[in-house]
Design an enzyme around this catalytic site. Sequence first.
Site, PDB file in Angstrom:
ATOM      1  N   ASP A   1      -0.908  -6.836  -3.569  1.00 41.31           N
ATOM      2  CA  ASP A   1      -0.391  -7.979  -2.828  1.00 41.31           C
ATOM      3  C   ASP A   1      -1.511  -8.760  -2.158  1.00 41.31           C
ATOM      4  OD1 ASP A   1       2.207  -7.500  -3.510  1.00 41.31           O
ATOM      5  OD2 ASP A   1       2.764  -6.525  -1.633  1.00 41.31           O
TER       6      ASP A   1
ATOM      7  N   LYS B   1       2.254 -12.900  -2.595  1.00 41.88           N
ATOM      8  CA  LYS B   1       3.261 -13.894  -2.214  1.00 41.88           C
ATOM      9  C   LYS B   1       2.888 -14.493  -0.870  1.00 41.88           C
ATOM     10  CE  LYS B   1       6.999 -11.472  -4.609  1.00 41.88           C
ATOM     11  NZ  LYS B   1       6.098 -10.439  -5.185  1.00 41.88           N
TER      12      LYS B   1
ATOM     13  N   GLY C   1       0.307  -4.271   1.461  1.00 44.71           N
ATOM     14  CA  GLY C   1      -0.177  -4.304   2.825  1.00 44.71           C
ATOM     15  C   GLY C   1       0.794  -3.600   3.758  1.00 44.71           C
TER      16      GLY C   1
ATOM     17  N   THR D   1       1.856   0.569   9.347  1.00 42.63           N
ATOM     18  CA  THR D   1       2.447  -0.750   9.257  1.00 42.63           C
ATOM     19  C   THR D   1       1.737  -1.740  10.174  1.00 42.63           C
ATOM     20  OG1 THR D   1       4.531  -1.960   9.283  1.00 42.63           O
ATOM     21  CG2 THR D   1       4.176  -0.367  11.044  1.00 42.63           C
TER      22      THR D   1
ATOM     23  N   MET E   1       6.631 -12.122   9.862  1.00 43.52           N
ATOM     24  CA  MET E   1       6.841 -13.378   9.117  1.00 43.52           C
ATOM     25  C   MET E   1       7.689 -14.370   9.920  1.00 43.52           C
ATOM     26  SD  MET E   1       7.684 -11.445   5.506  1.00 43.52           S
ATOM     27  CE  MET E   1       8.845 -10.355   6.344  1.00 43.52           C
TER      28      MET E   1
END
Length: 282
Positions: A50, A72, A103, A133, A186
Amino acid sequence: MTSHRVAYDLNEALLAPGEVAIIGAGPGDPGLLSLRALALIEQADCLVFDRLVSKEVLALASPGVRRFYVGKAANCHAMTQEQTNALLVRLASEGKRVVRLKGGDPYIFGRGGEEAEILVENGIPFRVVPGITSAQGCAAYGGFPLTHRDHAQSVTFVTGHCKGDGALALNWQALAGAHQTVVFYMGLANAALISKKLQECGLGADHPVALVERGTTPEQRQVITCLGELVSTIDKHDLRPPTLIVVGDVVRLVDVLAQPIPEEAVFASGETLELAQERIVL
């Protein structure tokens, strides 16, 4: 500075031809990669990775490994998720040892569960290796905990961006509860909505917020603000993805717990200590 190699001997079967390892590469700093992840990366015939997997982690693979970028970003996908699923199935069906690098952690907003379902449907063996994370890495490197007995007895990870750019329909009342930390992944594009909804549900405009961009990497930037100034802070500092939005009283501990940058620190970007301090502590 003396260089050291880590010797390790893990009690785990080798990656078999036709098997896929779905691996969490962590939030950016290659030092946060697990030994199990490293062992499997070194065995890979193919890496499917990614956008947020660091070049330092990719460099740990053997020189002859085939690399497939499937990253992405907002409105910019190297491959759709369906194409990525098909690629994993094809490579495994060809008998390749496949490492799928993501990730952070693959099962926390990493679509790892979706990819694992496809592998099961196609009878392809796989294993999953968790990673640190982004929330964990950004908090630790940012100088504040996610939980604390005096400030937050729970932590919630929330997506700030819905599938297909749909409406962000969350239980805002629950997220605005007292004595908790809420981490939005996000969430930059929906920062105005996040600020508005949490305040409508009872959090004050002065409720503390940390914004951490590219956490744990040499490009990390961190800004401490509050709900009422969330949008203006993002605009003022021109924060870009990937940036975590951390909401909670634990953020106030940054004044006590943030560690100074050691004078002997070496930054990949070649910047000076003074520039690094200005970058991380705004």
